[in-house]
Design a protein around this motif. Structure first.
Motif, PDB file in Angstrom:
ATOM      1  N   GLY A  11       0.836  -1.245  -0.013  1.00  0.00           N
ATOM      2  CA  GLY A  11      -0.204   0.040  -0.076  1.00  0.00           C
ATOM      3  C   GLY A  11       0.820   1.330   0.038  1.00  0.00           C
ATOM      4  O   GLY A  11       0.628   2.108  -0.739  1.00  0.00           O
ATOM      5  N   ILE A  12       1.765   1.417   0.830  1.00  0.00           N
ATOM      6  CA  ILE A  12       2.718   2.592   0.943  1.00  0.00           C
ATOM      7  C   ILE A  12       3.533   2.591  -0.445  1.00  0.00           C
ATOM      8  O   ILE A  12       3.460   3.684  -0.793  1.00  0.00           O
ATOM      9  CB  ILE A  12       3.799   2.173   2.284  1.00  0.00           C
ATOM     10  CG1 ILE A  12       3.075   2.531   3.397  1.00  0.00           C
ATOM     11  CG2 ILE A  12       4.929   3.430   2.147  1.00  0.00           C
ATOM     12  CD1 ILE A  12       4.080   1.991   4.531  1.00  0.00           C
ATOM     13  N   LEU A  14       2.657   1.491  -3.461  1.00  0.00           N
ATOM     14  CA  LEU A  14       1.829   2.077  -4.703  1.00  0.00           C
ATOM     15  C   LEU A  14       1.261   3.374  -4.399  1.00  0.00           C
ATOM     16  O   LEU A  14       1.311   4.352  -5.476  1.00  0.00           O
ATOM     17  CB  LEU A  14       0.487   1.127  -4.355  1.00  0.00           C
ATOM     18  CG  LEU A  14       0.332   0.122  -5.305  1.00  0.00           C
ATOM     19  CD1 LEU A  14      -0.833  -0.775  -5.323  1.00  0.00           C
ATOM     20  CD2 LEU A  14       0.716   0.424  -6.888  1.00  0.00           C
ATOM     21  N   GLY A  15       0.846   3.707  -3.067  1.00  0.00           N
ATOM     22  CA  GLY A  15       0.751   5.145  -2.868  1.00  0.00           C
ATOM     23  C   GLY A  15       1.855   6.112  -3.216  1.00  0.00           C
ATOM     24  O   GLY A  15       1.434   7.212  -3.587  1.00  0.00           O
ATOM     25  N   LEU A  16       2.910   5.735  -2.829  1.00  0.00           N
ATOM     26  CA  LEU A  16       4.113   6.498  -3.198  1.00  0.00           C
ATOM     27  C   LEU A  16       4.292   6.881  -4.619  1.00  0.00           C
ATOM     28  O   LEU A  16       4.885   7.761  -5.372  1.00  0.00           O
ATOM     29  CB  LEU A  16       5.408   6.434  -2.582  1.00  0.00           C
ATOM     30  CG  LEU A  16       5.529   6.589  -0.885  1.00  0.00           C
ATOM     31  CD1 LEU A  16       6.641   6.026  -0.385  1.00  0.00           C
ATOM     32  CD2 LEU A  16       5.345   8.029  -0.811  1.00  0.00           C
ATOM     33  N   PHE A  20      -0.360  11.308  -6.529  1.00  0.00           N
ATOM     34  CA  PHE A  20      -1.793  11.675  -5.626  1.00  0.00           C
ATOM     35  C   PHE A  20      -1.189  12.370  -4.341  1.00  0.00           C
ATOM     36  O   PHE A  20      -0.521  11.669  -3.472  1.00  0.00           O
ATOM     37  CB  PHE A  20      -2.598  10.454  -5.534  1.00  0.00           C
ATOM     38  CG  PHE A  20      -3.974  10.865  -4.962  1.00  0.00           C
ATOM     39  CD1 PHE A  20      -4.835  11.567  -5.655  1.00  0.00           C
ATOM     40  CD2 PHE A  20      -4.323  10.882  -3.558  1.00  0.00           C
ATOM     41  CE1 PHE A  20      -5.946  12.107  -5.287  1.00  0.00           C
ATOM     42  CE2 PHE A  20      -5.536  11.385  -3.059  1.00  0.00           C
ATOM     43  CZ  PHE A  20      -6.345  11.811  -4.186  1.00  0.00           C
ATOM     44  N   SER A  21      -1.528  13.552  -4.134  1.00  0.00           N
ATOM     45  CA  SER A  21      -1.272  14.249  -2.956  1.00  0.00           C
ATOM     46  C   SER A  21      -2.173  15.139  -2.512  1.00  0.00           C
ATOM     47  O   SER A  21      -3.036  15.655  -3.217  1.00  0.00           O
ATOM     48  CB  SER A  21       0.154  14.997  -3.028  1.00  0.00           C
ATOM     49  OG  SER A  21      -0.176  16.004  -4.305  1.00  0.00           O
ATOM     50  N   ILE A  22      -2.377  15.269  -1.174  1.00  0.00           N
ATOM     51  CA  ILE A  22      -3.630  16.101  -0.654  1.00  0.00           C
ATOM     52  C   ILE A  22      -2.829  17.228  -0.163  1.00  0.00           C
ATOM     53  O   ILE A  22      -1.972  17.358   0.390  1.00  0.00           O
ATOM     54  CB  ILE A  22      -4.619  15.486   0.319  1.00  0.00           C
ATOM     55  CG1 ILE A  22      -3.596  14.825   1.407  1.00  0.00           C
ATOM     56  CG2 ILE A  22      -5.240  14.206  -0.481  1.00  0.00           C
ATOM     57  CD1 ILE A  22      -4.285  14.619   2.793  1.00  0.00           C
ATOM     58  N   ALA A  24      -1.958  20.245   2.437  1.00  0.00           N
ATOM     59  CA  ALA A  24      -1.814  20.344   3.928  1.00  0.00           C
ATOM     60  C   ALA A  24      -2.816  20.573   4.813  1.00  0.00           C
ATOM     61  O   ALA A  24      -2.676  20.326   6.148  1.00  0.00           O
ATOM     62  CB  ALA A  24      -0.502  21.293   4.001  1.00  0.00           C
ATOM     63  N   SER A  27      -4.289  17.652   6.631  1.00  0.00           N
ATOM     64  CA  SER A  27      -3.109  16.611   7.211  1.00  0.00           C
ATOM     65  C   SER A  27      -3.924  16.006   8.670  1.00  0.00           C
ATOM     66  O   SER A  27      -3.624  14.931   8.783  1.00  0.00           O
ATOM     67  CB  SER A  27      -2.009  17.293   7.283  1.00  0.00           C
ATOM     68  OG  SER A  27      -2.018  18.240   8.272  1.00  0.00           O
ATOM     69  N   LEU A  30      -6.402  13.454   7.881  1.00  0.00           N
ATOM     70  CA  LEU A  30      -5.512  12.167   7.412  1.00  0.00           C
ATOM     71  C   LEU A  30      -5.000  11.509   8.503  1.00  0.00           C
ATOM     72  O   LEU A  30      -5.030  10.195   8.614  1.00  0.00           O
ATOM     73  CB  LEU A  30      -4.685  12.405   6.257  1.00  0.00           C
ATOM     74  CG  LEU A  30      -4.084  11.363   5.577  1.00  0.00           C
ATOM     75  CD1 LEU A  30      -5.377  10.476   5.123  1.00  0.00           C
ATOM     76  CD2 LEU A  30      -2.926  11.731   4.507  1.00  0.00           C
TER      77      LEU A  30
ATOM     78  N   PHE B  13      -3.522  -2.928   3.921  1.00  0.00           N
ATOM     79  CA  PHE B  13      -3.266  -2.121   2.305  1.00  0.00           C
ATOM     80  C   PHE B  13      -4.038  -0.625   2.422  1.00  0.00           C
ATOM     81  O   PHE B  13      -2.910   0.157   2.146  1.00  0.00           O
ATOM     82  CB  PHE B  13      -3.776  -2.781   1.504  1.00  0.00           C
ATOM     83  CG  PHE B  13      -3.518  -2.280  -0.141  1.00  0.00           C
ATOM     84  CD1 PHE B  13      -2.316  -2.470  -0.628  1.00  0.00           C
ATOM     85  CD2 PHE B  13      -4.687  -1.711  -0.722  1.00  0.00           C
ATOM     86  CE1 PHE B  13      -2.220  -1.822  -1.827  1.00  0.00           C
ATOM     87  CE2 PHE B  13      -4.587  -1.194  -1.894  1.00  0.00           C
ATOM     88  CZ  PHE B  13      -3.322  -1.171  -2.528  1.00  0.00           C
ATOM     89  N   GLY B  16      -1.755   1.531   4.361  1.00  0.00           N
ATOM     90  CA  GLY B  16      -0.685   1.857   3.528  1.00  0.00           C
ATOM     91  C   GLY B  16      -0.783   2.989   2.936  1.00  0.00           C
ATOM     92  O   GLY B  16      -0.034   4.075   2.600  1.00  0.00           O
ATOM     93  N   SER B  20       1.112   6.644   3.190  1.00  0.00           N
ATOM     94  CA  SER B  20       1.862   7.261   1.845  1.00  0.00           C
ATOM     95  C   SER B  20       1.320   8.557   1.446  1.00  0.00           C
ATOM     96  O   SER B  20       2.055   9.243   1.282  1.00  0.00           O
ATOM     97  CB  SER B  20       1.863   6.135   0.731  1.00  0.00           C
ATOM     98  OG  SER B  20       0.582   6.309  -0.040  1.00  0.00           O
ATOM     99  N   ILE B  25       2.083  14.846   1.878  1.00  0.00           N
ATOM    100  CA  ILE B  25       1.261  16.018   2.001  1.00  0.00           C
ATOM    101  C   ILE B  25       2.252  17.209   1.283  1.00  0.00           C
ATOM    102  O   ILE B  25       3.599  17.171   1.756  1.00  0.00           O
ATOM    103  CB  ILE B  25       0.939  16.196   3.297  1.00  0.00           C
ATOM    104  CG1 ILE B  25      -0.147  15.169   3.603  1.00  0.00           C
ATOM    105  CG2 ILE B  25       0.628  17.589   3.739  1.00  0.00           C
ATOM    106  CD1 ILE B  25      -0.716  15.316   5.144  1.00  0.00           C
ATOM    107  N   GLU B  26       1.615  17.994   0.693  1.00  0.00           N
ATOM    108  CA  GLU B  26       2.454  19.050   0.139  1.00  0.00           C
ATOM    109  C   GLU B  26       2.255  20.264   1.000  1.00  0.00           C
ATOM    110  O   GLU B  26       1.060  20.698   1.522  1.00  0.00           O
ATOM    111  CB  GLU B  26       1.776  19.664  -1.289  1.00  0.00           C
ATOM    112  CG  GLU B  26       2.064  18.888  -2.280  1.00  0.00           C
ATOM    113  CD  GLU B  26       1.493  19.356  -3.699  1.00  0.00           C
ATOM    114  OE1 GLU B  26       1.278  20.541  -3.794  1.00  0.00           O
ATOM    115  OE2 GLU B  26       1.100  18.105  -4.394  1.00  0.00           O
TER     116      GLU B  26
END
Lengths: 127, 237
Positions: A11-12, A14-16, A20-22, A24, A27, A30, B13, B16, B20, B25-26
């Motif tokens: 998961g980590i 694939l996410g990296l 895709f980013s959200i 701040a 945060s 999340l 998953f 995870g 990530s 986060i920007e």
């Protein structure tokens, strides 16, 4: 158990890899959602060891907890009170409890296996 | 049993993915270039002009270098002399005459309140005025009889304004400016901020275009003890 760790890593990864980013701004939400998800996951593992795992309860609990945590944070933000701390406290508390129980179960299981092995070793020599 | 593990693994998953996301986060949304085509074109044009000026300067310097490298002894000396006099002009060590503008700062009693007393010129006002004159194309400046050079200090000392470590007299004060475009400078100064600032302090600013304005030479010491030549490498472009 190993499957879970593998999927977590997957998961980590694939996410990296995905772009895709959200912002701040979210945060807080999340991090709380992650905490809630972890709490539910550990609860599930604990139930698994105690042989009381209910798939329906786990799946609903997983999403319900996340939603609740996010709503709590939202309300807290609207009111100007750090209400998410309540969720952090509750989840954190449960997290530790669950981990402690899982640890004990694992330890029990390990000891049982050790005893079994010893028995097996002693049996043939007795024969 | 297997289904249980699978569900737990799927939950892991999901966590995870969330972790990530949390990692990526920007902190700041990246700034976008919101200029339209016209603005970009203008910016490009400005840069091209800048390049042109720099190129001209480079060419001039290369000519000087070529003169120096000339083998004829007389030419070298001549170039050296020319360079020295040019640098002296730049440093403000020579008296200069040319077309320019004469600015007069006069106390304006009509606007003054009785309680305000005699209008006083402060170093801040003078500094701002000189900055603005420089922005609008002044080449050489003199306040009263004091030439303004790069390291001229304008300070308030015990109620009077010191320029080049010497006090200037009270109002009226004359500021002489050498410039290539006197009319343009006057037009700019008419609507400048320092005109307003001076008016607030009851000082009237009058400007006159002159064909021959003379600025005196800088008479103080050039304090160069802390100035160093930076590393220079031969043929370094």
């Amino acid at each position: 158990m190993w499957l879970m760790v593998l999927f977590l890593g997957l998961g980590i990864g694939l996410g990296l890899l995905s772009d895709f980013s959200i912002p701040a701004l979210y945060s807080n939400y999340l991090s709380l959602a992650i905490l809630a998800a972890f709490d539910t996951l550990l609860g599930g593992i604990r139930a698994h060891f105690e042989h009381v795992f209910n798939q329906f309860i786990f799946v609903t609990g997983f999403f319900f907890n996340i939603t609740l945590a996010i709503i709590l944070t939202f309300i807290g933000e609207q009111l100007g009170v750090d209400l998410y701390l309540a969720a952090v406290f509750a989840f954190g508390w449960r997290l530790f409890q669950n981990i402690a129980i899982i640890r004990r179960r694992l330890f029990d299981r390990w000891q049982q296996q050790k005893a079994l092995k010893k028995q097996k070793q002693t049996m043939p020599s007795a024969e | 049993m297997k289904k249980q593990t699978l569900i737990l693994a799927l939950a892991a998953f999901f966590i995870g993915v969330m972790i990530s996301m949390h990692l990526s986060i920007e902190e700041k949304t990246p700034e976008r270039d919101t200029r339209d085509l016209w603005e970009i074109r203008t910016a490009l044009l400005e840069e091209q002009e800048r390049q042109q000026t720099l190129q001209d300067e480079l060419n001039e310097l290369q000519n000087v270098q070529a003169d120096y490298e000339d083998n004829v002894y007389g030419t070298q000396i001549q170039t050296l002399r020319k360079q020295i006099s040019e640098l002296q002009d730049q440093a403000g060590l020579t008296e200069m005459t040319g077309q320019g503008v004469e600015l007069k700062l006069v106390a304006d009693f009509q606007q003054a309140d009785e309680t305000e007393g005699f209008p006083e010129l402060t170093s801040e006002l003078l500094n701002r005025l000189i900055n603005e004159l420089n922005v609008y194309g002044a080449k050489h400046l003199a306040v009263g009889d004091e030439r303004i050079v790069n390291h001229t200090a304008i300070r308030d000392v015990l109620g009077s304004v010191y320029v080049n470590q010497r006090p200037i007299r009270d109002l009226p004060v004359t500021v002489r400016v050498l410039t290539d475009e006197p009319e343009r400078l006057i037009n700019y100064m008419e609507v400048s901020q320092s005109m307003n600032d001076l008016a607030i302090h009851n000082i009237a600013l009058t400007m006159a275009e002159k064909q021959a304005v003379t600025v005196p030479r800088f008479t103080g010491d050039l304090a160069l003890e802390y100035v160093d030549v930076t590393d220079y490498e031969e043929g370094d472009e």
